[in-house]
Design a protein around this motif. Sequence first.
Motif, short mmCIF file in Angstrom:
data_model
loop_
_atom_site.label_atom_id
_atom_site.label_comp_id
_atom_site.label_asym_id
_atom_site.label_seq_id
_atom_site.Cartn_x
_atom_site.Cartn_y
_atom_site.Cartn_z
N LYS A 288 78.87 51.17 49.23
CA LYS A 288 79.76 50.35 48.44
C LYS A 288 78.99 49.75 47.26
N ASN A 289 79.45 50.02 46.05
CA ASN A 289 78.73 49.53 44.86
C ASN A 289 79.72 49.26 43.74
N THR A 290 79.31 48.36 42.83
CA THR A 290 80.07 48.26 41.58
C THR A 290 79.09 48.42 40.43
N ILE A 291 79.50 49.22 39.48
CA ILE A 291 78.68 49.47 38.29
C ILE A 291 79.57 49.18 37.09
N GLY A 292 79.05 48.42 36.13
CA GLY A 292 79.87 47.98 35.00
C GLY A 292 80.10 49.07 33.96
N SER A 293 80.48 48.62 32.77
CA SER A 293 80.78 49.53 31.66
C SER A 293 79.53 49.77 30.83
N ASN A 294 79.56 50.86 30.09
CA ASN A 294 78.49 51.18 29.14
C ASN A 294 77.10 51.22 29.76
N CYS A 295 77.01 51.61 30.99
CA CYS A 295 75.70 51.80 31.62
C CYS A 295 75.32 53.27 31.51
N THR A 296 74.03 53.57 31.71
CA THR A 296 73.65 54.96 31.92
C THR A 296 72.89 55.03 33.24
N ILE A 303 71.32 55.49 44.22
CA ILE A 303 71.83 54.14 44.46
C ILE A 303 72.37 54.13 45.88
N ARG A 304 71.78 53.26 46.71
CA ARG A 304 71.96 53.43 48.15
C ARG A 304 72.98 52.53 48.81
N GLY A 305 73.67 51.70 48.03
CA GLY A 305 74.71 50.88 48.65
C GLY A 305 74.46 49.40 48.49
N ASN A 306 75.57 48.63 48.49
CA ASN A 306 75.53 47.19 48.29
C ASN A 306 74.80 46.83 47.00
N VAL A 307 75.11 47.56 45.96
CA VAL A 307 74.48 47.33 44.66
C VAL A 307 75.55 46.89 43.66
N GLU A 320 65.32 54.24 42.41
CA GLU A 320 66.12 54.00 43.61
C GLU A 320 66.48 52.53 43.66
N VAL A 321 67.74 52.26 43.91
CA VAL A 321 68.20 50.86 43.99
C VAL A 321 69.01 50.69 45.26
N LYS A 322 68.72 49.64 46.02
CA LYS A 322 69.59 49.35 47.17
C LYS A 322 69.73 47.84 47.34
N ASN A 323 70.87 47.41 47.86
CA ASN A 323 71.14 46.03 48.19
C ASN A 323 70.63 45.06 47.12
N SER A 324 71.07 45.24 45.90
CA SER A 324 70.55 44.43 44.79
C SER A 324 71.63 44.13 43.77
N LYS A 325 71.39 43.04 43.01
CA LYS A 325 72.28 42.71 41.89
C LYS A 325 71.48 42.83 40.60
N ILE A 326 72.07 43.49 39.62
CA ILE A 326 71.39 43.64 38.33
C ILE A 326 72.37 43.21 37.25
N LYS A 327 71.97 42.19 36.46
CA LYS A 327 72.91 41.68 35.46
C LYS A 327 72.86 42.49 34.16
N ASP A 328 73.73 42.09 33.20
CA ASP A 328 73.97 42.86 31.98
C ASP A 328 72.69 43.17 31.19
N ASN A 329 72.69 44.31 30.54
CA ASN A 329 71.68 44.71 29.56
C ASN A 329 70.25 44.74 30.10
#
Length: 427
Positions: A288-296, A303-307, A320-329
Amino acid sequence: MGIKSIILAAGKGTRMKSEKSKVLHHIFDKTLLGYVLDAVNDTHMVEQSYVIVGHQAEAVTEFVNKNYADNSKTILQTPQLGTGHAVSMACSELENFDGEVIILCGDTPLLTSDTISDFIEYHKDNKADITVMSAIFDNPFNYGRIVRNIDKTLKKIVEEKDATIEEKQIQEVNAGVYCVNWNKVKKSFTELKSNNAQGEYYLTDIISWGVKHDLHVQAYTLKDNTEILGINSKIQLAEAAKILNKRNLIKLMKNGVTIVDPDTTWISADTEIGTDTIIYPSVYINGKNTIGSNCTIGPMAHIRGNVEIGNGVRIGNFVEVKNSKIKDNTNVSHLSYIGDSELGSHVNIGAGTITANYNPVTKVKNKTIIGDYANTGSNSVLVAPIELEEGAFVAAGAVATKNIKSWALALSRAPMKIFENWVKQAK
Ligand code: UD1
Ligand code: CA
């Protein structure tokens, strides 16, 4: 009165060649049985499900109790004497139930909740007593065939192994999904016979039983027959996974996500992605993940989940990204591992940065917090738990073991020494 469901999951699944129950195999991070239970629950029409278990009953029961206890329970079938016998195991639970029961198999992960809803509506609208789901196949081999009378009304279902040469020509097959008026049909389960090629009590015999007892018996024919692909082998598991993945990718592309190469991209159904985000080839996004707009994202990212990723974020190759929050830009552009972390906005993670989140001695996973505008140099290790405050700078090659204050520089490297002409002299 609400509807109840019975999900058959007691069979051995011999062709999987596995120690594990067939229905506990995964597509992405979800089990086959999980797909079926989710599809049933997502109709919001079914109040209670009974999962019939037999082979690996303990593991399947544990799975159901852990994830679906609020409206599902398991019933043991031992020994397994056929699909009709399996359904009869629920008779005592449903003794006083006076409503519709939908019967499904636990190994059909491609069946959608929309189709199940439509199927139930069709049953109700026609005031049917038994509705069986059917599908038309060019090659109907191995499925039960739907045998109709000249006036097209249903007559019976005949299994491949019991079919005559003429019956084997029939292309309309039994999808193995039924909706029945329980009160009218429950008596059939005490009357099923096992005098057939497999010596089993066939659930399919409720059709001829219903016809004989003047019940309203009908079929609902599937529009998309890939939905009933049942998983019997690891080959079919891979085929179903491909179909499911393709569905997810098409939905994302329709919503404005650019997927450069759908053939090498895997994205779970539980991942939401904003418009104009570009997914490069060979990306695997699970859970389960959410990825915003205009990302690459990618190429070759995992991406392994809860991201949760904001807008304008770059996740580059071999990240590799898992269980993390990454803010804009924020950029995590190359060769990094981000686990159990919170990254602010406008952060730059240098190539080869690792959040060392796991302590194998204590078996504890620790958190990394990185404030806005922070930077990490190439090849730095952030030993969690650790916090880099806003604008903090970890220089290349560091092993950071302490929190770093706002706008501070952290260096941890042996001073470089240079020996002039050393190479020439050494020769
Ligand atoms: C069944 C149908 C067939 C239909 C096909 C669709 C019967 C007799 N045949 O055949 O008409 O075309 O599904 O996929 O129903 N199970 C139990 N207990 C048992 C036996 C089976 O729980 O004693 C479960 C299995 O785990 C499986 C499901 O019932 O989830 C179907 O059983 P399976 O043996 O795979 O039936 P098919 O031969 O595929
Ligand atoms: Ca089957």
